[in-house]
Scaffold this motif. Structure first.
Motif, PDB file in Angstrom:
ATOM      1  N   ASP A  10       0.832  -1.206   0.000  1.00  0.00           N
ATOM      2  CA  ASP A  10       0.000   0.000   0.000  1.00  0.00           C
ATOM      3  C   ASP A  10       0.868   1.258   0.000  1.00  0.00           C
ATOM      4  OD1 ASP A  10      -2.305  -1.526   0.052  1.00  0.00           O
ATOM      5  OD2 ASP A  10      -2.436  -1.498   2.250  1.00  0.00           O
ATOM      6  N   VAL A  11       1.918   1.247   0.838  1.00  0.00           N
ATOM      7  CA  VAL A  11       2.819   2.403   0.908  1.00  0.00           C
ATOM      8  C   VAL A  11       3.486   2.611  -0.450  1.00  0.00           C
ATOM      9  CG1 VAL A  11       4.939   3.300   1.951  1.00  0.00           C
ATOM     10  CG2 VAL A  11       3.196   2.225   3.389  1.00  0.00           C
ATOM     11  N   ALA A  12       3.949   1.541  -1.064  1.00  0.00           N
ATOM     12  CA  ALA A  12       4.629   1.642  -2.349  1.00  0.00           C
ATOM     13  C   ALA A  12       3.679   2.152  -3.425  1.00  0.00           C
ATOM     14  CB  ALA A  12       5.206   0.289  -2.743  1.00  0.00           C
ATOM     15  N   GLU A  13       2.437   1.660  -3.420  1.00  0.00           N
ATOM     16  CA  GLU A  13       1.465   2.110  -4.439  1.00  0.00           C
ATOM     17  C   GLU A  13       1.124   3.587  -4.263  1.00  0.00           C
ATOM     18  OE1 GLU A  13      -1.808  -0.632  -4.177  1.00  0.00           O
ATOM     19  OE2 GLU A  13      -0.804  -2.106  -5.441  1.00  0.00           O
ATOM     20  N   ARG A  14       0.909   4.033  -3.008  1.00  0.00           N
ATOM     21  CA  ARG A  14       0.590   5.450  -2.777  1.00  0.00           C
ATOM     22  C   ARG A  14       1.766   6.345  -3.172  1.00  0.00           C
ATOM     23  NH1 ARG A  14      -0.789   5.554   3.018  1.00  0.00           N
ATOM     24  NH2 ARG A  14      -0.953   3.319   3.031  1.00  0.00           N
ATOM     25  N   THR A  15       2.986   5.898  -2.834  1.00  0.00           N
ATOM     26  CA  THR A  15       4.166   6.681  -3.192  1.00  0.00           C
ATOM     27  C   THR A  15       4.351   6.691  -4.705  1.00  0.00           C
ATOM     28  OG1 THR A  15       5.191   6.001  -1.108  1.00  0.00           O
ATOM     29  CG2 THR A  15       6.639   6.969  -2.750  1.00  0.00           C
ATOM     30  N   ASN A  16       4.124   5.581  -5.340  1.00  0.00           N
ATOM     31  CA  ASN A  16       4.249   5.481  -6.791  1.00  0.00           C
ATOM     32  C   ASN A  16       3.220   6.378  -7.478  1.00  0.00           C
ATOM     33  OD1 ASN A  16       5.495   4.428  -9.088  1.00  0.00           O
ATOM     34  ND2 ASN A  16       3.974   2.818  -9.297  1.00  0.00           N
ATOM     35  N   ALA A  17       1.992   6.408  -6.925  1.00  0.00           N
ATOM     36  CA  ALA A  17       0.947   7.277  -7.492  1.00  0.00           C
ATOM     37  C   ALA A  17       1.320   8.737  -7.325  1.00  0.00           C
ATOM     38  CB  ALA A  17      -0.396   6.989  -6.828  1.00  0.00           C
ATOM     39  N   ALA A  18       1.905   9.077  -6.164  1.00  0.00           N
ATOM     40  CA  ALA A  18       2.290  10.466  -5.914  1.00  0.00           C
ATOM     41  C   ALA A  18       3.403  10.902  -6.861  1.00  0.00           C
ATOM     42  CB  ALA A  18       2.722  10.644  -4.467  1.00  0.00           C
ATOM     43  N   LEU A  19       4.226   9.939  -7.285  1.00  0.00           N
ATOM     44  CA  LEU A  19       5.333  10.272  -8.189  1.00  0.00           C
ATOM     45  C   LEU A  19       4.957  10.083  -9.666  1.00  0.00           C
ATOM     46  CD1 LEU A  19       8.341   8.703  -6.247  1.00  0.00           C
ATOM     47  CD2 LEU A  19       7.726  11.118  -6.409  1.00  0.00           C
ATOM     48  N   GLY A  20       3.687   9.839  -9.900  1.00  0.00           N
ATOM     49  CA  GLY A  20       3.229   9.743 -11.288  1.00  0.00           C
ATOM     50  C   GLY A  20       3.431   8.375 -11.891  1.00  0.00           C
ATOM     51  N   TYR A  21       3.361   7.325 -11.104  1.00  0.00           N
ATOM     52  CA  TYR A  21       3.452   5.938 -11.574  1.00  0.00           C
ATOM     53  C   TYR A  21       4.697   5.647 -12.414  1.00  0.00           C
ATOM     54  CZ  TYR A  21      -1.341   5.571  -9.941  1.00  0.00           C
ATOM     55  OH  TYR A  21      -2.457   5.571  -9.147  1.00  0.00           O
ATOM     56  N   SER A  22       5.816   6.182 -11.958  1.00  0.00           N
ATOM     57  CA  SER A  22       7.061   5.963 -12.709  1.00  0.00           C
ATOM     58  C   SER A  22       7.695   4.618 -12.366  1.00  0.00           C
ATOM     59  CB  SER A  22       8.048   7.092 -12.447  1.00  0.00           C
ATOM     60  OG  SER A  22       8.471   7.056 -11.086  1.00  0.00           O
ATOM     61  N   GLY A  23       7.278   4.009 -11.286  1.00  0.00           N
ATOM     62  CA  GLY A  23       7.829   2.720 -10.863  1.00  0.00           C
ATOM     63  C   GLY A  23       9.054   2.843  -9.989  1.00  0.00           C
ATOM     64  N   VAL A  24       9.621   4.024  -9.909  1.00  0.00           N
ATOM     65  CA  VAL A  24      10.822   4.232  -9.093  1.00  0.00           C
ATOM     66  C   VAL A  24      10.500   3.982  -7.628  1.00  0.00           C
ATOM     67  CG1 VAL A  24      12.552   5.910  -8.350  1.00  0.00           C
ATOM     68  CG2 VAL A  24      11.815   5.843 -10.731  1.00  0.00           C
ATOM     69  N   ALA A  25       9.369   4.477  -7.172  1.00  0.00           N
ATOM     70  CA  ALA A  25       8.993   4.310  -5.769  1.00  0.00           C
ATOM     71  C   ALA A  25       8.749   2.847  -5.443  1.00  0.00           C
ATOM     72  CB  ALA A  25       7.752   5.134  -5.454  1.00  0.00           C
ATOM     73  N   LEU A  26       8.158   2.116  -6.355  1.00  0.00           N
ATOM     74  CA  LEU A  26       7.884   0.708  -6.138  1.00  0.00           C
ATOM     75  C   LEU A  26       9.194  -0.080  -6.040  1.00  0.00           C
ATOM     76  CD1 LEU A  26       5.714  -1.426  -5.844  1.00  0.00           C
ATOM     77  CD2 LEU A  26       5.706  -1.686  -8.317  1.00  0.00           C
ATOM     78  N   VAL A  27      10.107   0.174  -6.954  1.00  0.00           N
ATOM     79  CA  VAL A  27      11.406  -0.502  -6.921  1.00  0.00           C
ATOM     80  C   VAL A  27      12.175  -0.108  -5.659  1.00  0.00           C
ATOM     81  CG1 VAL A  27      13.656  -0.669  -8.075  1.00  0.00           C
ATOM     82  CG2 VAL A  27      11.556  -0.753  -9.423  1.00  0.00           C
ATOM     83  N   ALA A  28      12.163   1.155  -5.293  1.00  0.00           N
ATOM     84  CA  ALA A  28      12.859   1.619  -4.087  1.00  0.00           C
ATOM     85  C   ALA A  28      12.270   0.965  -2.845  1.00  0.00           C
ATOM     86  CB  ALA A  28      12.785   3.136  -3.983  1.00  0.00           C
ATOM     87  N   ALA A  29      10.945   0.855  -2.773  1.00  0.00           N
ATOM     88  CA  ALA A  29      10.309   0.227  -1.615  1.00  0.00           C
ATOM     89  C   ALA A  29      10.674  -1.243  -1.513  1.00  0.00           C
ATOM     90  CB  ALA A  29       8.791   0.399  -1.698  1.00  0.00           C
ATOM     91  N   VAL A  30      10.673  -1.945  -2.646  1.00  0.00           N
ATOM     92  CA  VAL A  30      11.037  -3.365  -2.644  1.00  0.00           C
ATOM     93  C   VAL A  30      12.492  -3.543  -2.222  1.00  0.00           C
ATOM     94  CG1 VAL A  30      11.388  -5.386  -4.132  1.00  0.00           C
ATOM     95  CG2 VAL A  30       9.280  -4.051  -4.312  1.00  0.00           C
ATOM     96  N   VAL A  31      13.399  -2.775  -2.800  1.00  0.00           N
ATOM     97  CA  VAL A  31      14.826  -2.878  -2.471  1.00  0.00           C
ATOM     98  C   VAL A  31      15.064  -2.534  -1.005  1.00  0.00           C
ATOM     99  CG1 VAL A  31      17.118  -1.883  -2.915  1.00  0.00           C
ATOM    100  CG2 VAL A  31      15.621  -2.503  -4.828  1.00  0.00           C
ATOM    101  N   PHE A  32      14.448  -1.448  -0.532  1.00  0.00           N
ATOM    102  CA  PHE A  32      14.611  -1.047   0.872  1.00  0.00           C
ATOM    103  C   PHE A  32      14.093  -2.136   1.808  1.00  0.00           C
ATOM    104  CE2 PHE A  32      12.996   0.930   4.759  1.00  0.00           C
ATOM    105  CZ  PHE A  32      14.160   1.530   5.225  1.00  0.00           C
TER     106      PHE A  32
END
Length: 162
Positions: free
Chosen positions: A16-38
């Motif tokens: 949920d955190v990754a999806e909300r962050t990804n949506a806030a960043l315009g669905y670039s996928g960077v937030a999703l990858v960063a959340a998974v790696v972190f």
């Protein structure tokens, strides 16, 4: 921000955190990858730390147990030596610090010793041989050192073969 990091570390709701962050960043996928790696990085680090603490505790326990066993063995050996010294002084009727063959035979003629020797199958000839084995300097007498060393070797031999 701290709550978000806590959620990521705990692994619950990180999607949920990754999806909300990804949506806030315009669905670039960077937030999703960063959340998974972190999340993976933190979980691996935490698991390694926990494993290290457990292994360290087990090793410390083992080390303490081995030291305690060595101390118990040493204490037991000291008690056995003390008992053998008392026995030697009891048998050494003339108090000269050496056992004669007659004094040694008196020991093995005692009822409690006789019964123990019968269990082991020792004969009178074996008793004579035992005295000769204890008399390492071949003086015809057994000193306290010879007596203690002989019985220690006998015990070690019995321990290794029994």
């Amino acid at each position: 921000a701290m709550f978000t990091l806590f959620v990521l570390v705990m692994g619950e709701g990180w999607v949920d955190v990754a999806e909300r962050t990804n949506a806030a960043l315009g669905y670039s996928g960077v937030a999703l990858v960063a959340a998974v790696v972190f999340t993976l990085f933190v979980n691996v680090v935490v698991m390694n730390l926990m494993t290290g603490v457990v292994i360290d505790s087990v090793l410390e326990f083992t080390r303490n147990d081995a030291e305690a066993q060595a101390q118990r063995d040493h204490q037991s050996k000291q008690e056995a030596l003390k008992s053998l010294r008392r026995l030697f002084r009891l048998i050494d009727t003339d108090n000269n610090g050496h056992l004669t063959n007659e004094e040694f035979r008196w020991l093995v003629s005692q009822n409690d010793i006789q019964s123990k020797l019968q269990i082991t199958g020792l004969t009178d000839a074996d008793v004579t041989d035992l005295f000769e084995l204890l008399d390492t300097d071949h003086t015809g007498t057994v000193s306290i050192e010879e007596f203690l060393e002989g019985f220690q070797m006998w015990k070690e031999e019995a321990t290794h073969h029994g």
